[in-house]
Design an enzyme around this catalytic site. Structure first.
Site, PDB file in Angstrom:
ATOM      1  N   ASP A  15      16.863   9.647  38.592  1.00 61.88           N
ATOM      2  CA  ASP A  15      17.604   8.336  38.294  1.00 61.88           C
ATOM      3  C   ASP A  15      18.256   8.799  36.969  1.00 61.88           C
ATOM      4  OD1 ASP A  15      16.236   6.855  40.466  1.00 61.88           O
ATOM      5  OD2 ASP A  15      14.658   7.761  39.411  1.00 61.88           O
ATOM      6  N   GLN A 240      19.936  20.222  31.386  1.00 56.90           N
ATOM      7  CA  GLN A 240      20.939  20.068  32.349  1.00 56.90           C
ATOM      8  C   GLN A 240      21.904  21.178  32.658  1.00 56.90           C
ATOM      9  OE1 GLN A 240      22.171  16.066  32.746  1.00 56.90           O
ATOM     10  NE2 GLN A 240      20.992  15.690  34.566  1.00 56.90           N
ATOM     11  N   GLU A 258      18.709  14.398  44.509  1.00 58.74           N
ATOM     12  CA  GLU A 258      20.126  13.939  44.531  1.00 58.74           C
ATOM     13  C   GLU A 258      20.737  14.867  43.767  1.00 58.74           C
ATOM     14  OE1 GLU A 258      20.947  10.008  44.893  1.00 58.74           O
ATOM     15  OE2 GLU A 258      22.971  10.117  43.763  1.00 58.74           O
ATOM     16  N   ASP A 259      20.358  14.781  42.531  1.00 62.31           N
ATOM     17  CA  ASP A 259      21.363  15.273  41.385  1.00 62.31           C
ATOM     18  C   ASP A 259      21.252  17.035  41.651  1.00 62.31           C
ATOM     19  OD1 ASP A 259      23.128  15.226  39.177  1.00 62.31           O
ATOM     20  OD2 ASP A 259      21.722  16.056  38.043  1.00 62.31           O
TER      21      ASP A 259
HETATM   22  O1  TRH Z   1      13.689  14.556  40.248  1.00 62.19           O
HETATM   23  P1  TRH Z   1      14.239  14.547  41.499  1.00 62.19           P
HETATM   24  O2  TRH Z   1      13.412  14.348  42.474  1.00 62.19           O
HETATM   25  O3  TRH Z   1      14.858  12.824  41.501  1.00 62.19           O
HETATM   26  C1  TRH Z   1      14.692  12.097  42.537  1.00 62.19           C
HETATM   27  C2  TRH Z   1      16.048  11.742  43.254  1.00 62.19           C
HETATM   28  O4  TRH Z   1      16.948  11.648  42.738  1.00 62.19           O
HETATM   29  C3  TRH Z   1      15.774  10.613  44.183  1.00 62.19           C
HETATM   30  O5  TRH Z   1      16.911  10.283  44.824  1.00 62.19           O
HETATM   31  C4  TRH Z   1      15.372   9.443  43.683  1.00 62.19           C
HETATM   32  O6  TRH Z   1      14.910   8.538  44.486  1.00 62.19           O
HETATM   33  C5  TRH Z   1      13.929   9.671  42.898  1.00 62.19           C
HETATM   34  O7  TRH Z   1      14.119  10.888  42.202  1.00 62.19           O
HETATM   35  C6  TRH Z   1      13.316   8.684  42.011  1.00 62.19           C
HETATM   36  O8  TRH Z   1      15.661  15.310  41.990  1.00 62.19           O
HETATM   37  P2  TRH Z   1      17.072  15.352  41.315  1.00 62.19           P
HETATM   38  O9  TRH Z   1      17.933  14.205  42.018  1.00 62.19           O
HETATM   39  O10 TRH Z   1      17.405  16.638  41.839  1.00 62.19           O
HETATM   40  O11 TRH Z   1      16.997  15.276  39.718  1.00 62.19           O
HETATM   41  C7  TRH Z   1      16.558  16.301  39.071  1.00 62.19           C
HETATM   42  C8  TRH Z   1      17.265  16.452  37.685  1.00 62.19           C
HETATM   43  O12 TRH Z   1      16.445  17.301  36.991  1.00 62.19           O
HETATM   44  C9  TRH Z   1      18.661  16.881  37.845  1.00 62.19           C
HETATM   45  O13 TRH Z   1      19.357  16.034  36.872  1.00 62.19           O
HETATM   46  C10 TRH Z   1      18.593  18.509  37.458  1.00 62.19           C
HETATM   47  C11 TRH Z   1      17.452  18.128  36.395  1.00 62.19           C
HETATM   48  N1  TRH Z   1      16.789  19.498  36.186  1.00 62.19           N
HETATM   49  C12 TRH Z   1      17.066  19.935  34.864  1.00 62.19           C
HETATM   50  O14 TRH Z   1      17.881  19.403  34.159  1.00 62.19           O
HETATM   51  N2  TRH Z   1      16.332  21.215  34.509  1.00 62.19           N
HETATM   52  C13 TRH Z   1      15.539  21.796  35.485  1.00 62.19           C
HETATM   53  O15 TRH Z   1      14.972  22.701  34.959  1.00 62.19           O
HETATM   54  C14 TRH Z   1      15.259  21.187  36.417  1.00 62.19           C
HETATM   55  C15 TRH Z   1      14.450  22.001  37.640  1.00 62.19           C
HETATM   56  C16 TRH Z   1      16.211  20.098  36.862  1.00 62.19           C
END
Ligand code: TRH
Length: 363
Positions: A15, A240, A258-259
């Site tokens: 989110d 990120q 998602e992201d």
């Molecule tokens: O963390 P998530 O499982 O987020 C989920 C989904 O968004 C889902 O739709 C939502 O309902 C739920 O949260 C509440 O996975 P997502 O979406 O891939 O987000 C991970 C974020 O973390 C993404 O912006 C990338 C970031 N990230 C980093 O910045 N550094 C890292 O080392 C890693 C592994 C991820």
């Protein structure tokens, strides 16, 4: 123009991850004055430890909300429901703000029909629009910074050191939920003679690996396979931008939610997706809908392998031992396919630009 983005942390990072990228891009590329209202800043400090250097004001979301005026554009991320005193301020404006609910990403067909629909508020003189990200020109598009691909060219050599350290190894990144069938995946890897390095991210992925394999052999993680040819290496949670770069440097990325799923598509390397689990297996419908688009141009064998592997990764994993060698055999083809898919996505407006266009006629 003032933009207020409201975000509630449900769990995990997605989110905030989406809202932060959007806020940052609106400020940097569209000269927007952005306030990001967060009920929990903790995930942001991990995704963007330097968030204070960006021209986005990160504000605490407490009820009742303490704010100056309602903004020109108000984004309610993922149906998070605005505070009542803020809604009242929106309604009191001479010209009501452009109010949008930014929805979750899905490749399902119905999204095109719902994107941009208006919903009048039952009590107040306000209209909320549903804004859907997506994979077609009839949706709001995907988050994509203007210089994303150019920047990556500049920083990739840094990560090439990682590849150079492990010549001939397949480099894999693993970002998954704890329900992923890790023991099946590791068994399939260990059964092969070829070397592989898997980078494990903290929190759920690392915890799940601990639960599957027990304590690591040493500070460098775990070694599997008869000759220790499989290395599982914990890595720190990256900001990120660093994560985006890492995805581009890996030969295969396991992503989730998602992201990270979107970022894997910009990285244009082969990937395996674990959507966020939803009631009634709604996430599996999302998976099927995405595969229908993403894999449509793949040769039949590669399409079947990819679809079967993704389903196993989102299920019990019993067929992973059979499917892994097939998937590995398709990686080169999938890497080429990833570039074509990315080129196809680049032809549509990015989500921030689409939002700006949408709001231009409504403020
Ligand atoms: O963390 P998530 O499982 O987020 C989920 C989904 O968004 C889902 O739709 C939502 O309902 C739920 O949260 C509440 O996975 P997502 O979406 O891939 O987000 C991970 C974020 O973390 C993404 O912006 C990338 C970031 N990230 C980093 O910045 N550094 C890292 O080392 C890693 C592994 C991820």
């Amino acid at each position: 123009m003032r933009w207020d983005i409201f975000c509630k942390v449900i769990d995990n990072f997605g989110d905030v991850g989406v809202c932060w990228r959007l806020a940052r891009q609106l400020a940097a590329e569209h000269a927007a004055d952005v306030h990001l209202w967060l009920d929990d800043p903790a995930p942001l400090t991990r995704l963007a430890p330097d968030f204070k250097v960006f021209p986005v004001r990160v504000c605490p979301w407490r009820n009742p909300l303490s704010f100056g005026d309602a903004a020109d554009v108000v984004i309610e991320a993922f149906g998070c429901e605005l505070p009542e005193n803020y809604l009242q301020a929106m309604a009191a404006r001479a010209r009501p703000p452009c109010w949008l609910n930014l929805e979750y990403l899905s490749a399902e067909d119905w999204v095109e029909g719902c994107h941009g629909l208006a919903s009048p508020h039952p009590r107040l003189p306000l209209v909320k629009y549903f804004f859907f990200p997506g994979f077609t020109k009839k949706t709001g598009g995907l988050l994509r910074e203007r210089h994303l691909l150019a920047q990556r060219q500049a920083v990739l050599p840094k990560h090439n050191a990682l590849l150079a350290e492990s010549p001939g190894s397949l480099i894999v990144s693993l970002f998954c939920y704890d329900s992923a069938p890790l023991s099946a995946l590791f068994a399939a890897w260990a059964a092969e003679a070829s070397p592989l390095v898997c980078l494990l991210f903290p929190d759920k992925p690392l915890t799940a690996v601990h639960a599957t394999l027990g304590a690591p052999q040493d500070a460098n993680g775990w070694r599997l396979g008869a000759a220790g040819q499989i290395r599982l290496v914990p890595v720190p949670f990256l900001p990120q931008d660093g994560y985006d770069e890492l995805l581009a440097a890996c030969n295969l990325n396991f992503v989730r939610g998602e992201d990270s799923f979107v970022r894997a598509q910009w990285a244009a390397q082969p990937f395996v997706w674990q959507p966020y689990s939803q009631e009634n297996d709604a996430h599996l419908h999302k998976l099927t809908a995405f595969l229908q688009r993403y894999a449509a141009d793949l040769p039949e064998q590669a399409r079947a392998t990819l679809a079967a592997f993704w389903r196993e990764w989102n299920g019990a994993g019993a067929a992973i031992s059979r499917l892994w060698p097939e998937l590995r055999g398709q990686l080169e083809l999938l890497a080429r396919h990833g570039k074509n898919w990315r080129a196809h996505l680049l032809a549509q407006d990015d989500l921030a630009s689409a939002l700006v266009k949408f709001c231009a006629t409504r403020v």
